[in-house]
Design an enzyme around this catalytic site. Structure first.
Site, PDB file in Angstrom:
ATOM      1  N   ASN A  10     -55.509  36.854   4.726  1.00  0.00           N
ATOM      2  CA  ASN A  10     -55.292  35.395   4.787  1.00  0.00           C
ATOM      3  C   ASN A  10     -53.620  35.462   5.147  1.00  0.00           C
ATOM      4  O   ASN A  10     -52.735  36.063   4.041  1.00  0.00           O
ATOM      5  CB  ASN A  10     -55.188  34.028   3.034  1.00  0.00           C
ATOM      6  CG  ASN A  10     -55.018  33.007   3.216  1.00  0.00           C
ATOM      7  OD1 ASN A  10     -54.400  32.030   4.268  1.00  0.00           O
ATOM      8  ND2 ASN A  10     -54.684  32.211   2.550  1.00  0.00           N
ATOM      9  N   ARG A  94     -59.305  34.791   6.548  1.00  0.00           N
ATOM     10  CA  ARG A  94     -59.252  32.951   6.607  1.00  0.00           C
ATOM     11  C   ARG A  94     -58.926  32.665   7.631  1.00  0.00           C
ATOM     12  O   ARG A  94     -57.534  32.887   8.752  1.00  0.00           O
ATOM     13  CB  ARG A  94     -58.280  32.231   5.599  1.00  0.00           C
ATOM     14  CG  ARG A  94     -58.547  31.411   5.512  1.00  0.00           C
ATOM     15  CD  ARG A  94     -57.534  30.988   4.187  1.00  0.00           C
ATOM     16  NE  ARG A  94     -56.707  29.570   4.792  1.00  0.00           N
ATOM     17  CZ  ARG A  94     -56.102  28.466   4.554  1.00  0.00           C
ATOM     18  NH1 ARG A  94     -55.174  29.201   3.756  1.00  0.00           N
ATOM     19  NH2 ARG A  94     -56.341  27.232   4.297  1.00  0.00           N
ATOM     20  N   ARG A 244     -46.192  16.628   1.956  1.00  0.00           N
ATOM     21  CA  ARG A 244     -46.849  15.777   3.474  1.00  0.00           C
ATOM     22  C   ARG A 244     -46.894  13.991   2.575  1.00  0.00           C
ATOM     23  O   ARG A 244     -47.701  13.517   1.531  1.00  0.00           O
ATOM     24  CB  ARG A 244     -48.280  16.303   3.826  1.00  0.00           C
ATOM     25  CG  ARG A 244     -48.127  17.962   4.413  1.00  0.00           C
ATOM     26  CD  ARG A 244     -49.674  17.568   5.236  1.00  0.00           C
ATOM     27  NE  ARG A 244     -48.926  19.300   5.294  1.00  0.00           N
ATOM     28  CZ  ARG A 244     -50.108  19.892   4.828  1.00  0.00           C
ATOM     29  NH1 ARG A 244     -50.786  19.819   3.919  1.00  0.00           N
ATOM     30  NH2 ARG A 244     -49.910  21.460   5.282  1.00  0.00           N
ATOM     31  N   GLU A 387     -60.995  30.173  -3.478  1.00  0.00           N
ATOM     32  CA  GLU A 387     -61.653  30.394  -1.421  1.00  0.00           C
ATOM     33  C   GLU A 387     -61.957  31.687  -1.758  1.00  0.00           C
ATOM     34  O   GLU A 387     -62.608  32.022  -0.051  1.00  0.00           O
ATOM     35  CB  GLU A 387     -60.545  29.813  -0.957  1.00  0.00           C
ATOM     36  CG  GLU A 387     -60.445  28.287  -1.132  1.00  0.00           C
ATOM     37  CD  GLU A 387     -59.440  26.883  -0.429  1.00  0.00           C
ATOM     38  OE1 GLU A 387     -58.146  27.453  -1.099  1.00  0.00           O
ATOM     39  OE2 GLU A 387     -59.509  27.147   0.009  1.00  0.00           O
TER      40      GLU A 387
END
Ligand code: ADP
Length: 405
Positions: A10, A94, A244, A387
């Site tokens: 990743n 990824r 966010r 993941e």
């Protein structure tokens, strides 16, 4: 000896996270991270899980991704797990943005590299870093299959009614403006694991997945296929996140530019890095927010309430999208650990068949589990996401037939 190991990479702009898995039994052999690549104070932390698991740390300048991957390779080699090992079957990468084109994990060749590059305008932060990681790994092991697993792929099954924004079609198409969604690898894994927890086939169940980490997204999954998700063109849309804003009136941006005199870049930073929980109360860690609420801190309380209000709106929306819901699954850092968030998110939704059992919700565990009362119409589940395992599984599934022939 058959090659059953998969290295999962990743690659971020200044970090590389990795895990080495053995797909013969799904076990994890090693994991680690190289951080602050390009700085004087880079750091590598390597945990040889197959060898007792005591972490080794190493600090010093790591100039670029090439040096980072070589350092990782050396650490793995010290445990007899080097990248040159014949037991390594593939490297799974990824990749954040696969656009509309990549609906499945894909063996990387020049055409795939070119397409990931073509998507840079819609993923300017992530895809260049992912590409650098891929190119570096390909240079190191050109003979090895390398597979891209896209964060967006699981969401490509969304119908146009969910994927399109209601803006001028020509403008949208010219600039590839549509809802792509992210965290797809996690939503895919968790929705499937939830079906398993219910003892049913994924094709038979409808699940609302709430991936609540520092980034957060919800998805509506009908019979194993995603029909809606809360992130959009970028990961900014949807739930309140650590830093966010999630959903807001797009006119807020015009207002901040015209009246507030802020530049587009300043607004981008404000909404992506200085908003959400951190913007509301100064902390983005839910543990800290829970602690402050316990001390009567009002800003922390309000931040929590806004977070929960948005979460509830999405549960309601996706309930309506799906029509019937078999389970709601909480996952990622907050979803797996923050019992008060889970309790508050479904509080008052008994008429929808939703409830949480206080005692079950309070149990801490790394295992998938149900936290709803036994007779609940809609099950509420906590399902730890994985993941890396999902990327390794998808990667191995692609390369295994080739390896057998
Ligand atoms: P990401 O992968 O998006 O960086 P994670 O899924 O690891 O994030 O989630 C990180 C977040 O999980 C932390 O910011 C924190 O808010 C939350 N978290 C982790 N552990 C706990 C805990 N025990 N209680 C409450 N929240 C937690």
């Amino acid at each position: 000896m058959s090659a059953t190991r998969v290295l999962v990479l990743n690659s971020g702009s200044s970090s590389v996270k990795y895990q080495l898995l053995d797909m013969a039994d799904g076990s994890r052999l090693a994991m680690g991270i190289v951080e602050r690549i390009g700085e004087e104070t880079s750091r590598l932390r390597h945990t040889p899980l197959a060898r007792g698991g005591e972490a080794r740390e190493w600090a010093g300048p790591v100039a670029d991704h090439d040096s980072a991957l070589k350092a990782v390779s050396e650490e793995l080699a010290r445990d007899g797990l080097g990248l040159d090992s014949p037991e390594l079957a593939a490297i799974g990468h990824r990749v954040v943005h696969g656009g509309k084109a990549f609906t499945e994990p894909t063996v990387i060749d020049d055409a795939v590299l070119a397409e990931i590059e073509r998507l840079i305008p819609v993923a300017p932060l992530h895809n260049p870093a992912n590409l650098t990681g891929i190119r570096t790994a390909m240079a190191l092991r050109p003979d090895l299959p390398q597979v891209a697993v896209f964060d967006t792929a699981f969401h490509t099954t969304m119908p146009e009614s969910a994927a399109r924004y209601a803006i001028d079609v020509e403008t949208a198409d010219e600039h590839r403006v549509r809802r792509y969604g992210f965290h797809g690898t996690s939503h895919a894994y968790v929705s499937r694991a939830t079906a398993e927890l219910l003892g049913r086939a994924p094709e038979e169940v409808n699940v609302i997945v709430l991936h609540l980490g520092n980034g957060a997204s919800a998805s509506a999954v009908r019979g194993g296929r995603c029909v809606d998700t809360s992130m959009g063109l970028t990961p900014l849309e949807g739930l309140v996140m650590g830093t966010r804003s999630g959903d807001l009136d797009p006119a807020v941006i015009f207002h901040l530019a015209r009246v507030g005199g802020m530049s587009i870049d300043e607004i981008d930073t404000l909404l992506n890095k200085k908003s959400g929980l951190v913007g509301l109360c100064g902390d983005n860690d839910m543990r800290e927010i829970e602690r402050r609420i316990g001390e009567g801190d009002e800003a922390a309380r309000l931040a929590f309430d806004i977070y929960i209000h948005r979460l509830k709106k999405y549960i309601g929306a996706y309930y309506a999208v799906l029509g019937t819901v078999d389970a709601i699954a909480f996952t990622a850092g907050v979803g797996e650990n923050a019992a008060p968030v889970r309790a508050a998110a479904v509080a008052g939704l008994e008429t929808l068949g939703l409830a949480v059992d206080g005692a079950l919700n309070a149990v801490r565990s790394d295992e998938p589990r149900l936290i709803s009362p036994e007779d609940a119409r809609v099950k509420v589940a906590v399902v730890p996401t994985d993941e890396e395992l999902e990327i390794a599984t998808q990667t191995y599934a692609l390369v295994r037939p080739a390896e057998k022939t």
